[in-house]
Design an enzyme around this catalytic site. Structure first.
Site, PDB file in Angstrom:
ATOM      1  CE1 TYR A 295      -4.214   0.940  -0.391  1.00 49.48           C
ATOM      2  CE2 TYR A 295      -4.459  -1.219   0.626  1.00 49.48           C
ATOM      3  CZ  TYR A 295      -4.984  -0.173  -0.108  1.00 49.48           C
ATOM      4  OH  TYR A 295      -6.262  -0.235  -0.555  1.00 49.48           O
TER       5      TYR A 295
ATOM      6  CD  GLU B  76      -4.534   5.050   0.637  1.00 49.85           C
ATOM      7  OE1 GLU B  76      -4.234   5.368   1.795  1.00 49.85           O
ATOM      8  OE2 GLU B  76      -5.686   4.764   0.273  1.00 49.85           O
TER       9      GLU B  76
ATOM     10  CG  ASP C 181      -6.985  10.024 -24.741  1.00 46.91           C
ATOM     11  OD1 ASP C 181      -5.988   9.262 -24.686  1.00 46.91           O
ATOM     12  OD2 ASP C 181      -8.131   9.670 -24.427  1.00 46.91           O
TER      13      ASP C 181
ATOM     14  CB  THR D 110      -3.374   3.057 -22.632  1.00 46.39           C
ATOM     15  OG1 THR D 110      -3.131   3.176 -24.024  1.00 46.39           O
ATOM     16  CG2 THR D 110      -4.832   3.374 -22.359  1.00 46.39           C
TER      17      THR D 110
ATOM     18  CE  LYS E   3      -5.590   1.583 -25.870  1.00 50.03           C
ATOM     19  NZ  LYS E   3      -6.573   2.672 -25.958  1.00 50.03           N
TER      20      LYS E   3
ATOM     21  NE  ARG F 289      -5.129  -4.827 -20.250  1.00 48.04           N
ATOM     22  CZ  ARG F 289      -5.525  -4.355 -21.433  1.00 48.04           C
ATOM     23  NH1 ARG F 289      -6.340  -3.319 -21.514  1.00 48.04           N
ATOM     24  NH2 ARG F 289      -5.130  -4.920 -22.553  1.00 48.04           N
TER      25      ARG F 289
HETATM   26  C1  LIG Z   1      -7.707   2.958 -25.147  1.00 45.33           C
HETATM   27  C2  LIG Z   1      -8.073   4.370 -24.964  1.00 45.33           C
HETATM   28  C3  LIG Z   1      -8.484   4.861 -23.713  1.00 45.33           C
HETATM   29  C4  LIG Z   1      -8.832   3.983 -22.530  1.00 45.33           C
HETATM   30  O1  LIG Z   1      -7.926   3.144 -22.013  1.00 45.33           O
HETATM   31  P1  LIG Z   1      -8.381   2.008 -20.980  1.00 45.33           P
HETATM   32  O2  LIG Z   1      -7.077   1.558 -20.430  1.00 45.33           O
HETATM   33  O3  LIG Z   1      -9.110   0.976 -21.758  1.00 45.33           O
HETATM   34  O4  LIG Z   1      -9.245   2.614 -19.937  1.00 45.33           O
HETATM   35  C5  LIG Z   1      -8.708   6.224 -23.603  1.00 45.33           C
HETATM   36  N1  LIG Z   1      -8.569   7.061 -24.637  1.00 45.33           N
HETATM   37  C6  LIG Z   1      -8.220   6.612 -25.854  1.00 45.33           C
HETATM   38  C7  LIG Z   1      -8.085   7.585 -26.975  1.00 45.33           C
HETATM   39  C8  LIG Z   1      -7.984   5.260 -26.067  1.00 45.33           C
HETATM   40  O5  LIG Z   1      -7.655   4.849 -27.283  1.00 45.33           O
END
Ligand SMILES: *Cc1c(COP(=O)(O)O)cnc(C)c1O
Length: 420
Positions: free
Chosen positions: A61, A63, A207, A233, A236, A242
Site C-alpha cells: 500500500y 497511497e 489523449d 495508456t 498499446k 495494462r
Molecule cells: C484505449 C483508450 C483509452 C482507454 O484506455 P483504458 O485503459 O481501456 O481505460 C482512452 N482514450 C483513448 C483515446 C484510447 O484509445
C-alpha cells in the site's frame, strides 16, 4: 545486487493449486500464438514487464507519492516510482509525469477532475468519428457530467476539419479541448489545436493512448510541447503493462497529482508502476525506435494491400499503426467481417467509419493495427500476405477454414512469446 532468489510467477504451483485458472491462462497464450492479433489497441508486452507485474510489489500500500506516503514501509517501492517518473520525463521531454493511473480511462477521469467542474464545456472529437467513450459518450461520466461538444472530420478528406474545430471553439468557449482518438489513422496537427486553444483560453489535453508508443519510438511528432496535459495508456503501441500515465507542464503538476490521488484513486498498483518503469526503459532503446518505425511501415503496407483488394482505407491511408477500412465495396458489414475473420483466426474489430450509414453495433468498417504483428517480427512482405488473407475471409464466408490454415502457417514462422 541482491542474491535472493526471485519470488515470481511459478507455473507449477499455480497449475497444482488452481488447475482451472492455470488452464485458462495457458489457453489464452495458445490463442495469442495461434492467430493474427490485429486489434489496434493491443500488443505483446515483454517477459521483463510480465515479471515486474507478477512481483510482490503488488502487496504494498503506497497511497500518496514518493517520500510523501500515508503508510510506512514505502522506501523500496518509492525508488521504483521515482525511477519511472524520471524515465518518463526524459523519454518524452515532459516537465512532470504521473505513473499511477490504473488505466487510460482512470487517467482521463483525473484530467477532468484536475481542469474542469461538472457542467463545464469540453470540445472533443465526436464518438461516431473516432473519439473515445471518455470524450463525451452519453453512457460515460464524461457525457453525463460535462457539456461535451463533438467536432468532426471533413467528409471529403476524412481529416480533422480545423475550420469546424475553430468555429465550435469560438461559439462554445470550452474550458478544455481534447485532441486524440481511437480510430483516427492520421497525424494530428497539435500546433493547430494549441493555436485554437490559446485563442479561446482553453486547456489543451491530448489523449495519446493509441499513438504514444510511436512518439516514444520517434516515429511520429510528439504532442508534449504543445499540450497542457497528455494522457495515455501504457499497453498499446508502447508495449508496457495494462495501465495509464499522465504527462503535464510544470504549472499543472500539483493539480494532476491531486486529481489522481486522493480525488479519483486509492493506493497505486506498485507492481504496475514498476512494470511501467521497465517498459519506459525498453522504449528508450534504438531497438524500440526501429520497432516503432516498422509498425508504421507495416500499417502502410497493410493499408496499400487492402486497398488493392477493394477495402478502402479511410482518409486514403495511414501515418500511424492503425488502418480504418470502409467495406462498402465488398457489401459486407463490419460485424459480419469481424465474425468471418474470427473464424479464420484473424482477430480484429468492427468499427464505425465517419458518417457511417449503419448503426455502431453493425458498422460499415473494420479497424486493424500492426503493433502486435510487428512485435512478432513481421515486415512488409507478411503485410501483403495478411492483406490477402483478410480480404479473402471478408469477401467469402466459405473461405475461413482455408484462410485459418494459412494463418497458422504464417504465425508459426513468427511466434509470439517464442519458446526459449
Ligand atoms: C484505449 C483508450 C483509452 C482507454 O484506455 P483504458 O485503459 O481501456 O481505460 C482512452 N482514450 C483513448 C483515446 C484510447 O484509445
Amino acid at each position: 545486487m541482491s542474491n535472493e532468489i526471485f519470488w515470481g510467477p511459478d507455473w507449477s504451483e499455480l497449475a497444482e493449486m488452481d488447475p482451472e485458472i492455470s488452464q485458462i491462462i495457458l489457453g489464452e497464450l495458445a490463442r495469442l500464438r495461434g492467430g493474427l492479433q490485429l486489434i489496434a489497441s493491443e500488443n505483446f508486452t515483454s517477459p521483463a514487464v510480465l515479471a515486474a507485474l507478477g512481483s510482490t510489489l503488488s502487496n504494498k500500500y503506497a497511497e500518496g507519492y514518493p517520500n510523501r506516503r500515508y503508510y510506512g514501509g514505502c522506501a523500496v517501492v518509492d525508488e521504483a516510482e521515482i525511477i519511472g517518473i524520471e524515465r518518463a520525463k526524459k523519454l518524452f521531454g515532459a516537465d512532470h509525469a504521473n505513473l499511477q493511473p490504473h488505466s487510460g480511462a482512470s487517467a482521463n477521469i483525473a484530467i477532468y477532475g484536475a481542469f474542469c467542474k461538472p457542467g463545464d464545456t469540453v470540445l472533443a472529437m465526436s464518438l461516431a468519428q473516432g473519439g473515445h467513450l471518455t470524450h463525451g459518450s452519453p453512457v460515460n461520466f464524461s457525457g453525463m457530467w460535462f457539456n461535451t461538444i463533438g467536432y468532426n472530420v471533413d467528409p471529403d478528406t476524412e481529416l480533422i476539419d480545423f475550420n469546424s474545430v475553430r468555429d465550435l471553439a469560438l461559439k462554445h468557449k470550452p474550458k478544455m479541448i481534447v485532441a486524440g482518438a481511437t480510430a483516427y489513422p492520421r497525424l494530428i496537427d497539435f500546433k493547430k489545436f494549441r493555436e485554437i486553444a490559446d485563442e479561446v483560453g482553453a486547456i489543451l489535453w491530448v489523449d495519446a493512448a493509441h499513438f504514444i508508443g510511436l512518439v516514444a519510438g520517434k516515429a511520429i511528432p510528439s504532442p508534449v510541447e504543445y499540450a497542457d496535459v497528455v494522457s495515455f495508456t501504457t499497453h498499446k503501441v508502447l508495449r508496457g503493462p495494462r495501465g495509464g500515465m499522465i504527462l503535464s507542464k510544470a504549472e499543472h503538476a500539483k493539480a494532476v497529482d491531486k486529481a489522481i490521488f486522493p480525488m479519483m484513486q486509492g493506493g497505486p498498483l506498485m507492481h504496475a508502476v514498476a512494470a511501467k518503469a521497465v517498459s519506459l526503459k525498453e522504449a528508450s532503446t534504438v531497438e524500440f525506435q526501429n520497432y516503432a518505425k516498422q509498425v508504421v511501415l507495416n500499417a502502410q503496407a497493410l493499408s496499400a494491400g487492402l486497398e488493392k483488394e477493394d477495402l478502402r482505407p479511410v482518409s486514403g491511408g495511414t501515418d500511424t499503426h492503425l488502418v480504418l477500412l470502409d467495406l462498402a465495396k465488398t457489401g459486407v458489414t463490419g460485424k459480419a467481417a469481424e465474425g468471418q475473420c474470427d473464424e479464420a483466426k484473424i482477430t480484429l474489430n468492427k468499427n464505425p467509419i465517419p458518417n457511417d450509414p449503419l448503426p455502431p453495433m453493425t458498422a460499415s468498417g473494420i479497424r486493424v493495427g500492426t503493433a502486435a504483428v510487428t512485435t512478432q517480427g513481421m515486415k512488409e512482405p507478411q503485410m501483403q500476405e495478411i492483406a490477402k488473407l483478410i480480404a479473402t475471409a471478408v469477401k467469402d464466408p466459405n473461405s475461413t477454414e482455408v484462410v485459418a490454415k494459412e494463418v497458422a502457417e504464417l504465425v508459426a514462422k513468427f511466434p509470439a512469446y517464442p519458446r526459449p
